[in-house]
Design a protein around this motif. Structure first.
Motif, mmCIF file in Angstrom:
data_model
loop_
_atom_site.group_PDB
_atom_site.id
_atom_site.type_symbol
_atom_site.label_atom_id
_atom_site.label_comp_id
_atom_site.label_asym_id
_atom_site.label_seq_id
_atom_site.Cartn_x
_atom_site.Cartn_y
_atom_site.Cartn_z
ATOM 1 N N GLY A 139 3.806 -2.775 5.664
ATOM 2 C CA GLY A 139 2.945 -3.151 6.785
ATOM 3 C C GLY A 139 1.516 -2.679 6.581
ATOM 4 O O GLY A 139 1.262 -1.744 5.814
ATOM 5 N N PRO A 140 0.564 -3.354 7.256
ATOM 6 C CA PRO A 140 -0.854 -3.059 7.029
ATOM 7 C C PRO A 140 -1.238 -1.605 7.278
ATOM 8 O O PRO A 140 -1.999 -1.024 6.503
ATOM 9 N N SER A 141 -0.712 -1.016 8.325
ATOM 10 C CA SER A 141 -1.109 0.360 8.641
ATOM 11 C C SER A 141 -0.659 1.327 7.540
ATOM 12 O O SER A 141 -1.439 2.145 7.048
ATOM 13 N N GLY A 142 0.609 1.212 7.143
ATOM 14 C CA GLY A 142 1.143 2.088 6.094
ATOM 15 C C GLY A 142 0.436 1.876 4.762
ATOM 16 O O GLY A 142 0.165 2.837 4.029
ATOM 17 N N LEU A 143 0.106 0.610 4.461
ATOM 18 C CA LEU A 143 -0.554 0.323 3.183
ATOM 19 C C LEU A 143 -1.990 0.843 3.178
ATOM 20 O O LEU A 143 -2.500 1.300 2.162
ATOM 21 N N MET A 144 -2.628 0.802 4.355
ATOM 22 C CA MET A 144 -3.978 1.344 4.418
ATOM 23 C C MET A 144 -3.928 2.864 4.237
ATOM 24 O O MET A 144 -4.791 3.447 3.570
ATOM 25 N N ALA A 145 -2.902 3.487 4.783
ATOM 26 C CA ALA A 145 -2.731 4.935 4.580
ATOM 27 C C ALA A 145 -2.496 5.215 3.087
ATOM 28 O O ALA A 145 -3.032 6.186 2.544
ATOM 29 N N ALA A 146 -1.725 4.357 2.442
ATOM 30 C CA ALA A 146 -1.470 4.534 1.007
ATOM 31 C C ALA A 146 -2.783 4.469 0.239
ATOM 32 O O ALA A 146 -3.066 5.321 -0.605
ATOM 33 N N TYR A 147 -3.604 3.473 0.566
ATOM 34 C CA TYR A 147 -4.881 3.310 -0.141
ATOM 35 C C TYR A 147 -5.816 4.488 0.137
ATOM 36 O O TYR A 147 -6.537 4.935 -0.751
ATOM 37 N N ARG A 148 -5.767 4.997 1.357
ATOM 38 C CA ARG A 148 -6.614 6.137 1.716
ATOM 39 C C ARG A 148 -6.364 7.319 0.764
ATOM 40 O O ARG A 148 -7.280 8.056 0.408
ATOM 41 N N PHE A 149 -5.091 7.505 0.341
ATOM 42 C CA PHE A 149 -4.805 8.617 -0.577
ATOM 43 C C PHE A 149 -4.975 8.211 -2.035
ATOM 44 O O PHE A 149 -5.283 9.044 -2.879
ATOM 45 N N ILE A 150 -4.787 6.920 -2.331
ATOM 46 C CA ILE A 150 -5.009 6.453 -3.706
ATOM 47 C C ILE A 150 -6.460 6.678 -4.115
ATOM 48 O O ILE A 150 -6.751 7.109 -5.224
ATOM 49 N N VAL A 151 -7.406 6.402 -3.199
ATOM 50 C CA VAL A 151 -8.823 6.525 -3.570
ATOM 51 C C VAL A 151 -9.402 7.919 -3.327
ATOM 52 O O VAL A 151 -10.557 8.151 -3.636
ATOM 53 N N ASP A 152 -8.597 8.798 -2.779
ATOM 54 C CA ASP A 152 -9.111 10.142 -2.517
ATOM 55 C C ASP A 152 -9.282 10.900 -3.838
ATOM 56 O O ASP A 152 -8.323 11.076 -4.581
ATOM 57 N N SER A 153 -10.519 11.345 -4.124
ATOM 58 C CA SER A 153 -10.794 11.982 -5.419
ATOM 59 C C SER A 153 -10.013 13.288 -5.581
ATOM 60 O O SER A 153 -9.833 13.766 -6.691
ATOM 61 N N LYS A 167 -11.318 -1.682 14.724
ATOM 62 C CA LYS A 167 -12.112 -2.590 13.877
ATOM 63 C C LYS A 167 -12.045 -2.215 12.387
ATOM 64 O O LYS A 167 -13.040 -2.260 11.670
ATOM 65 N N LEU A 168 -10.862 -1.829 11.950
ATOM 66 C CA LEU A 168 -10.671 -1.510 10.528
ATOM 67 C C LEU A 168 -10.186 -2.762 9.803
ATOM 68 O O LEU A 168 -9.876 -3.775 10.421
ATOM 69 N N ASN A 169 -10.115 -2.660 8.468
ATOM 70 C CA ASN A 169 -9.759 -3.831 7.670
ATOM 71 C C ASN A 169 -8.609 -3.522 6.704
ATOM 72 O O ASN A 169 -8.833 -3.320 5.507
ATOM 73 N N PRO A 170 -7.381 -3.480 7.220
ATOM 74 C CA PRO A 170 -6.240 -3.180 6.342
ATOM 75 C C PRO A 170 -6.091 -4.212 5.222
ATOM 76 O O PRO A 170 -5.673 -3.876 4.120
ATOM 77 N N ASN A 171 -6.474 -5.450 5.505
ATOM 78 C CA ASN A 171 -6.329 -6.501 4.494
ATOM 79 C C ASN A 171 -7.134 -6.187 3.235
ATOM 80 O O ASN A 171 -6.675 -6.387 2.113
ATOM 81 N N GLU A 172 -8.324 -5.657 3.430
ATOM 82 C CA GLU A 172 -9.159 -5.312 2.286
ATOM 83 C C GLU A 172 -8.525 -4.172 1.488
ATOM 84 O O GLU A 172 -8.519 -4.202 0.253
ATOM 85 N N ALA A 173 -7.985 -3.193 2.210
ATOM 86 C CA ALA A 173 -7.328 -2.071 1.529
ATOM 87 C C ALA A 173 -6.157 -2.584 0.686
ATOM 88 O O ALA A 173 -5.962 -2.159 -0.459
#
Lengths: 246, 115
Positions: free
Chosen positions: A164-178, A212-218
């Motif tokens: 789902g979009p929310s979980g995937l955006m959370a995944a991306y948030r940690f993938i890009v975290d330096s 107003k976030l964009n999970p699709n982009e993530a």
């Protein structure tokens, strides 16, 4: 103001039904939640979740005139009457407007929403450059109300498999975290044909997000990163998520 | 490289990538086709035969239809996965589509190589 609200009490009702309400608004009643609190005063059998009443906690997400949103930041003046309120679609209803979000949080947990870094911690804290920090903007603000995920047909059809979009955006948030060192495992964790790739970019998530976030982009960026990683065939050693500490 | 991406090592990515790659092939073909039509403006049977019959163009056309079949197969498969929950019923529908797409592809080859 007229309302038509989804009612269902599994202890008493065989089937859900819509109940009509009419409520006299008072001065200062601006948001849908204000009206709902008045309705609740009329009929205290109506169940709904609410807490911060300012769009931060995400408790009062519901389906408002066919579109998911937060009652506390939805202006009454923008709503057509009768205002039709239903629980968020795609999740089991506990009672009235209250849904069981277990599945939603299971998906959230499945992406390991915490920093994975087994390097010895520095004396003070793990620092991040302003540029690296800026990569998290538009991702960390998610309040996990569930509006996006429950507006997504891919989640409706495969609630147990599609993150789902929310979980995937959370995944991306940690993938890009330096500061995170488990990028490869995180990307690998989304490889099966359902977890990530059920997203077909219809962007209901972007349409309904109250922040107003964009999970699709993530999600699109995760797909790009997966290709990049496969191309590079990086053998960079990363830490298995399971044995990591947050 | 692409072959490797399309192998079993990446079960989720390969299907997604295959659909995008096939879309790119179709887009390029349609663009070239449109340009050819504008430049050559074929009128009548002879002109169309001259346009379509060079071996490289027939090969490109075949590639276009292979991409189309692959794209359609993946798309319909997604739709079936989403809407038909009974595995037996889904298999029957999938088989029907598979057979139909193969017939279309065979038919395309017959048409292209009977010119």
């Amino acid at each position: 103001m007229k309302f038509s609200i989804y009612r269902f009490d599994p202890d008493q009702d065989k089937k859900p039904y819509m109940q009509d309400y009419e409520v006299e608004l008072q001065e200062g009643d601006q948001m849908l939640l204000d009206a709902l609190i008045r309705i609740k005063a009329q009929d205290d059998t109506l169940s709904l979740r609410k807490s911060c009443r300012e769009g931060v906690c995400g408790s009062d997400a519901m389906n408002i005139n066919g579109k998911n949103g937060l009652a506390c930041i939805t202006k009454l003046q923008d709503l057509e009457e009768p205002v039709i309120l239903r629980p968020m679609p795609g999740l089991p209803v506990i009672r009235d407007l209250v849904v069981d979000m277990t599945q939603f949080f299971e998906h959230y947990n499945s992406v390991k929403p915490y920093l994975v870094n087994n390097d010895p911690p520095p004396e003070t804290e793990r620092l991040q450059s302003p540029e690296d920090r800026a990569k998290l903007d538009g991702l960390y603000e998610c309040i996990m109300c569930g509006a996006c995920t429950t507006a997504c047909p891919s989640f409706w059809w495969n609630p147990d498999k599609f993150v789902g979009p929310s979980g995937l955006m959370a995944a991306y948030r940690f993938i890009v975290d330096s500061r995170d060192k488990a990028e490869a495992e995180r990307l690998e964790n989304l490889e099966d044909p359902y977890r990530l790739y059920r997203c077909h970019n219809i962007m209901n998530c972007v349409d309904v997000c109250p922040k107003k976030l964009n999970p699709n982009e993530a999600i699109a960026r995760i797909k790009d990163l997966k290709i990049l990683r496969a191309k590079e065939k990086k053998t960079r050693k990363t830490i298995p998520i399971t044995s990591a500490q947050g | 490289m692409m072959i490797e991406l399309l192998t079993k090592k990446y079960p989720g990515m390969r299907l997604w990538l295959a659909q995008r790659l096939s879309a790119v092939v179709m887009a390029v073909y349609l663009l070239v086709f449109a340009l050819l039509l504008i430049v050559k403006q074929p009128a009548g049977y002879e002109a169309w035969m001259n346009l379509m019959s060079p071996w490289w163009w027939r090969l490109f056309t075949l590639l276009f239809f292979v991409s189309l079949v692959m794209h359609a197969w993946l798309g319909i498969r997604d739709v079936f996965k989403d809407y038909i929950f009974n595995p037996g019923l889904r298999a029957i529908f999938q088989l029907l589509v598979d057979v139909l797409l193969m017939i279309y592809l065979g038919w395309t080859i017959v048409i292209l190589w009977s010119m």
